[in-house]
Enzyme design. Structure first.
Site, PDB file in Angstrom:
ATOM      1  N   LYS A 166       0.804  -1.060  -0.097  1.00  0.00           N
ATOM      2  CA  LYS A 166       0.138  -0.086  -0.119  1.00  0.00           C
ATOM      3  C   LYS A 166       0.947   1.198   0.023  1.00  0.00           C
ATOM      4  O   LYS A 166       1.313   1.639   0.859  1.00  0.00           O
ATOM      5  CB  LYS A 166      -0.775   0.105   1.168  1.00  0.00           C
ATOM      6  CG  LYS A 166      -2.277   0.595   1.171  1.00  0.00           C
ATOM      7  CD  LYS A 166      -2.123   2.132   0.579  1.00  0.00           C
ATOM      8  CE  LYS A 166      -2.131   3.080   1.622  1.00  0.00           C
ATOM      9  NZ  LYS A 166      -1.890   4.488   1.267  1.00  0.00           N
TER      10      LYS A 166
ATOM     11  N   GLU B 285       9.619   1.847  10.463  1.00  0.00           N
ATOM     12  CA  GLU B 285      10.686   2.802  10.451  1.00  0.00           C
ATOM     13  C   GLU B 285      10.238   4.018  10.389  1.00  0.00           C
ATOM     14  O   GLU B 285       9.318   4.309   9.527  1.00  0.00           O
ATOM     15  CB  GLU B 285      11.608   2.542   8.765  1.00  0.00           C
ATOM     16  CG  GLU B 285      12.168   1.356   8.672  1.00  0.00           C
ATOM     17  CD  GLU B 285      13.494   1.121   9.411  1.00  0.00           C
ATOM     18  OE1 GLU B 285      13.902   2.330   9.743  1.00  0.00           O
ATOM     19  OE2 GLU B 285      14.075   0.125   9.322  1.00  0.00           O
TER      20      GLU B 285
ATOM     21  N   CYS C 288      13.381  11.123   6.488  1.00  0.00           N
ATOM     22  CA  CYS C 288      13.246  10.615   7.806  1.00  0.00           C
ATOM     23  C   CYS C 288      14.599  10.889   8.630  1.00  0.00           C
ATOM     24  O   CYS C 288      14.669  11.303   9.910  1.00  0.00           O
ATOM     25  CB  CYS C 288      13.059   9.169   7.901  1.00  0.00           C
ATOM     26  SG  CYS C 288      14.090   8.157   7.044  1.00  0.00           S
TER      27      CYS C 288
HETATM   28  P1  NAD Z   1       2.473   8.596   7.175  1.00  0.00           P
HETATM   29  O1  NAD Z   1       2.427   7.903   8.223  1.00  0.00           O
HETATM   30  O2  NAD Z   1       1.354   9.549   6.901  1.00  0.00           O
HETATM   31  O3  NAD Z   1       1.733   7.640   5.963  1.00  0.00           O
HETATM   32  C1  NAD Z   1       2.574   6.529   5.359  1.00  0.00           C
HETATM   33  C2  NAD Z   1       2.015   5.518   5.014  1.00  0.00           C
HETATM   34  O4  NAD Z   1       0.816   4.847   5.897  1.00  0.00           O
HETATM   35  C3  NAD Z   1       0.818   5.885   3.905  1.00  0.00           C
HETATM   36  O5  NAD Z   1       0.928   4.821   2.605  1.00  0.00           O
HETATM   37  C4  NAD Z   1      -0.387   5.959   4.405  1.00  0.00           C
HETATM   38  O6  NAD Z   1      -1.608   5.914   3.451  1.00  0.00           O
HETATM   39  C5  NAD Z   1      -0.309   4.938   5.443  1.00  0.00           C
HETATM   40  N1  NAD Z   1      -1.211   5.120   6.285  1.00  0.00           N
HETATM   41  C6  NAD Z   1      -1.761   6.286   6.982  1.00  0.00           C
HETATM   42  N2  NAD Z   1      -2.710   5.945   8.154  1.00  0.00           N
HETATM   43  C7  NAD Z   1      -2.492   4.646   8.516  1.00  0.00           C
HETATM   44  C8  NAD Z   1      -2.913   3.785   9.252  1.00  0.00           C
HETATM   45  N3  NAD Z   1      -3.827   4.295  10.289  1.00  0.00           N
HETATM   46  N4  NAD Z   1      -2.880   2.663   9.147  1.00  0.00           N
HETATM   47  C9  NAD Z   1      -2.041   1.994   8.333  1.00  0.00           C
HETATM   48  N5  NAD Z   1      -1.471   2.887   7.144  1.00  0.00           N
HETATM   49  C10 NAD Z   1      -1.569   3.948   7.171  1.00  0.00           C
HETATM   50  O7  NAD Z   1       3.901   9.165   6.529  1.00  0.00           O
HETATM   51  P2  NAD Z   1       4.030  10.256   5.351  1.00  0.00           P
HETATM   52  O8  NAD Z   1       3.601  11.262   5.704  1.00  0.00           O
HETATM   53  O9  NAD Z   1       3.705   9.513   4.141  1.00  0.00           O
HETATM   54  O10 NAD Z   1       5.683  10.020   5.353  1.00  0.00           O
HETATM   55  C11 NAD Z   1       6.543  10.767   6.265  1.00  0.00           C
HETATM   56  C12 NAD Z   1       6.764  10.126   7.528  1.00  0.00           C
HETATM   57  O11 NAD Z   1       7.585   8.975   7.159  1.00  0.00           O
HETATM   58  C13 NAD Z   1       7.840  11.022   8.289  1.00  0.00           C
HETATM   59  O12 NAD Z   1       7.470  10.889   9.609  1.00  0.00           O
HETATM   60  C14 NAD Z   1       9.155  10.294   8.054  1.00  0.00           C
HETATM   61  O13 NAD Z   1      10.145  10.598   8.992  1.00  0.00           O
HETATM   62  C15 NAD Z   1       8.815   8.751   7.725  1.00  0.00           C
HETATM   63  N6  NAD Z   1       9.946   8.280   7.273  1.00  0.00           N
HETATM   64  C16 NAD Z   1      10.709   7.205   7.851  1.00  0.00           C
HETATM   65  C17 NAD Z   1      11.646   6.650   7.082  1.00  0.00           C
HETATM   66  C18 NAD Z   1      12.523   5.774   7.964  1.00  0.00           C
HETATM   67  O14 NAD Z   1      12.931   4.868   7.174  1.00  0.00           O
HETATM   68  N7  NAD Z   1      12.667   5.583   9.246  1.00  0.00           N
HETATM   69  C19 NAD Z   1      11.759   6.900   5.769  1.00  0.00           C
HETATM   70  C20 NAD Z   1      10.849   7.794   5.187  1.00  0.00           C
HETATM   71  C21 NAD Z   1       9.973   8.393   5.993  1.00  0.00           C
END
Ligand code: NAD
Length: 495
Positions: free
Chosen positions: A182, A256, A290
């Site tokens: 997803k 992550e 991130c």
């Molecule tokens: P997000 O958590 O809003 O969304 C990530 C994914 O989760 C999307 O596909 C979204 O549709 C899905 N999602 C949303 N709510 C959900 C739920 N309740 N259950 C299951 N899935 C759900 O994150 P974002 O805004 O897309 O990305 C930015 C964030 O990602 C930042 O906090 C960043 O630090 C983090 N990030 C971490 C890493 C790492 O490797 N540690 C790498 C890149 C980004």
């Protein structure tokens, strides 16, 4: 369709080896953050799509040809996929730049590096050995098997959509798992393009499935009883919700998550090199990583010198079209993220941080372009120093000595990454060992490798991706006891 800039590319879900519309009948637009216009449509899926994709992945795992393939054959498919991605890297990179506004040359570099993940884990597929156990029972031969975990639900964010998927996919496929992915609702296209390459490489139907839609679909995937593991990359707040609901079925999770990484400059650093590292750490990818080095900790003895050079270089950063070679920083990836970044600029000012440069939407480019921004005289208790902004906003914090630097660096609920800038080899290693973070760079920033474990301490996550051990996260260990004597045994005596 990707060749044409003006036409809108239309994509379907990818389930059981077939492209198809969502059961919902709805689609959603993918917007190009540079032009502000839609450039593709993808299905806005629903629960029926989640169920269909999980059923396909389950069947492929339980009864399909995938389960009968040898590990060596799986490795061969992974190598072929790596070759196909290497062939198409430019096209796939362009697709991600259009979806998330990151520089084309950065995305191209990522896509050209991605095949290495498939080659590395292809080599590992048939080396995933069990153990023979030195048995304490003379009449038993005991051995272990490393078996594939099953169906993996991979949920990914928008900033590096396929790189962060491949961290999961390459070891997971090598181990023999099947996938339902997803991707982020903002950047689904490259994952759907990847599905075409996976099919071309010859993976059987159902091994790799993609469902697109809102976060609620991710939640349905997490709750599905036929999913064995959720591999998630995204925000810490989402990760906590996922961990809580995965507990319902005791579904395995790897998380992550976010960061507020300290970039520590000591007085004995090469200041020019350290400032370049600070800039790469926070303004690379418009701060939307991130691992962004969003807290710059600077020893007081060189504070003014560092800030002067930092502000000078930050003002020179060239904003513009992410597809153009000369551009150094692109737009913010989407409208909600833009609002979040602008809100944090307001908060930092209200909290009394000093705005040294930037601090607004770029007056020439407008749209989603925010100027690279530096706040000085920040203290570690301010929200700008404690909360993840995920944008081009740097908080500069002074420190007195090594002990204070380590204390400030570790005074955070995150623990994803950190960097130390010093020419003193003793200090550099000493400080690296004290930092509570999953990755520490010495005199460098933002380097990752398929060979090096990546993940977070504390609220930055659970588990590690990449490196030799990561493949084990996609397996279950089974112990097999073989009775050797063949004698009739007393049924009421153990062993
Ligand atoms: P997000 O958590 O809003 O969304 C990530 C994914 O989760 C999307 O596909 C979204 O549709 C899905 N999602 C949303 N709510 C959900 C739920 N309740 N259950 C299951 N899935 C759900 O994150 P974002 O805004 O897309 O990305 C930015 C964030 O990602 C930042 O906090 C960043 O630090 C983090 N990030 C971490 C890493 C790492 O490797 N540690 C790498 C890149 C980004």
């Amino acid at each position: 369709m990707l060749d044409s800039v003006d036409s809108i590319a239309e994509y379907g879900l990818y389930i059981d080896g077939k492209e198809m519309p969502s059961a919902s009948g709805r689609t959603m637009e993918s917007e190009d953050p540079f032009t502000g216009k839609p450039w593709a449509t993808v299905p806005d899926g629903n629960e029926d799509d989640v169920n269909a994709a999980v059923a396909a992945a389950r069947a492929a795992f339980d009864t399909g040809p995938w389960g009968r393939m040898t590990a060596t054959e799986r490795g061969r498919l992974l190598r072929k996929l790596g070759d196909i991605i290497a062939r198409d890297a430019a096209e796939l990179a362009a697709c991600e730049s259009r979806d998330n506004g990151k520089l084309y040359r950065e995305m191209l570099g990522q896509w050209q590096y991605l095949p290495e993940w498939f080659y590395y884990f292809a080599g590992m597929a048939d080396k995933l050995q069990g153990d023979t156990i030195p048995s304490d029972r003379p009449n038993f031969f005991i051995y272990t098997r490393r078996e594939p975990l099953g169906v993996v639900g991979a949920i990914t964010p928008w900033n590096s959509p396929v790189l962060l998927l491949v961290f999961k996919l390459a070891p997971g496929l090598a181990a023999g798992c099947t996938f339902v992915v997803k991707p982020s609702e903002f950047t689904s296209v490259s994952t759907l393009e990847l599905a075409k390459r996976i099919e071309e490489a010859g993976f059987p139907p159902g091994v790799f499935n993609v469902i697109t839609g809102q976060g609620a679909m991710g939640a349905k995937l997490v709750d599905h009883p036929d999913v064995d593991k959720i591999a998630f990359t995204g925000a810490t707040s989402t990760g906590k919700r996922i961990a809580a609901s995965a507990a319902g079925n005791l579904t395995r999770v790897s998380l992550e998550l976010g960061g507020k990484s300290p970039n520590i400059v000591f007085g004995d650093a090469d200041i020019e090199v350290a400032v370049n590292g600070a800039i790469a750490g926070i303004f690379g990818a418009t701060g939307q990583t991130c691992m962004a080095g969003s807290r710059l900790l600077v020893e007081k003895s060189v504070y003014d010198k560092v800030v002067d050079l930092l502000v000078k270089k930050t003002r020179e950063i060239r904003l513009g079209n992410p597809m153009a070679n000369e551009t150094e920083m692109g737009p913010i990836a989407n409208a909600p993220q833009l609002q979040k970044v602008l809100e944090y600029i307001k908060v930092a000012k209200e909290e009394g941080a000093t705005l040294a440069c930037g601090g607004q939407v770029d007056p020439d480019l407008g749209g989603n372009f925010v100027q690279p921004t530096v706040f000085t005289n920040v203290h570690n208790g301010m929200r700008i120093a404690t909360e993840e902004v995920f944008g081009p906003i740097l908080a500069v914090i002074p420190f007195e000595d090594e002990q204070e630097a380590v204390a400030i660096a570790n005074d955070t609920r995150f623990g994803l990454a950190a960097a130390v800038w010093s020419q003193n080899i003793h200090r550099a290693h000493r400080v690296a060992h004290q930092l509570r973070a999953g990755t520490v760079w010495i005199n460098a920033y933002r380097v990752v490798s398929f060979a090096a474990p990546f993940g977070g301490f504390k609220e930055s996550g659970i588990g590690r991706e990449n490196g030799v051990d990561s493949i084990r996260e996609f397996t279950e260990t089974k112990s097999v006891f073989v009775e050797l004597s063949g004698a009739v045994r007393d049924p009421f005596k153990l062993g």
